[in-house]
Write a protein that holds these residues in place. Structure first.
Motif, short mmCIF file in Angstrom:
data_model
loop_
_atom_site.label_atom_id
_atom_site.label_comp_id
_atom_site.label_asym_id
_atom_site.label_seq_id
_atom_site.Cartn_x
_atom_site.Cartn_y
_atom_site.Cartn_z
N UNK A 48 0.84 -1.21 0.00
CA UNK A 48 0.00 0.00 0.00
C UNK A 48 0.87 1.25 0.00
N UNK A 49 1.93 1.25 0.78
CA UNK A 49 2.83 2.41 0.81
C UNK A 49 3.45 2.66 -0.56
N UNK A 50 3.84 1.60 -1.26
CA UNK A 50 4.38 1.77 -2.62
C UNK A 50 3.30 2.30 -3.56
N UNK A 51 2.09 1.80 -3.44
CA UNK A 51 0.99 2.26 -4.29
C UNK A 51 0.75 3.76 -4.09
N UNK A 52 0.76 4.20 -2.84
CA UNK A 52 0.57 5.62 -2.55
C UNK A 52 1.73 6.43 -3.11
#
Length: 68
Positions: A48-52
């Motif tokens: 999720x952090x990479x997606x953001x």
């Protein structure tokens, strides 16, 4: 607990989020991001952090909800 917020006015459907976290995001061919879950489990946090981080329009936001 983490929660995801989406600004659908900013989303242009690039689907980078879906590439980084396919268990959390889905992007239809002609549309904007759909959340498969607003509160993903902790083990998906790196995805999720990479997606953001990689969202080209910065339409995603990770929010930390503090227990009351």
């Amino acid at each position: 607990m983490m929660r995801i917020e989406v600004d659908r006015d900013l989303c242009q459907g690039h689907a980078m989020c879906e590439l980084e976290a396919p268990d959390v995001f889905a992007v239809p061919r002609k549309g904007t991001v759909e959340l498969l879950t607003e509160t993903p489990p902790a083990d998906l946090r790196p995805d999720v952090e990479r997606a953001v981080r990689y969202c080209p329009t910065q339409a995603l936001r990770l929010v930390e909800d503090r227990p009351s």
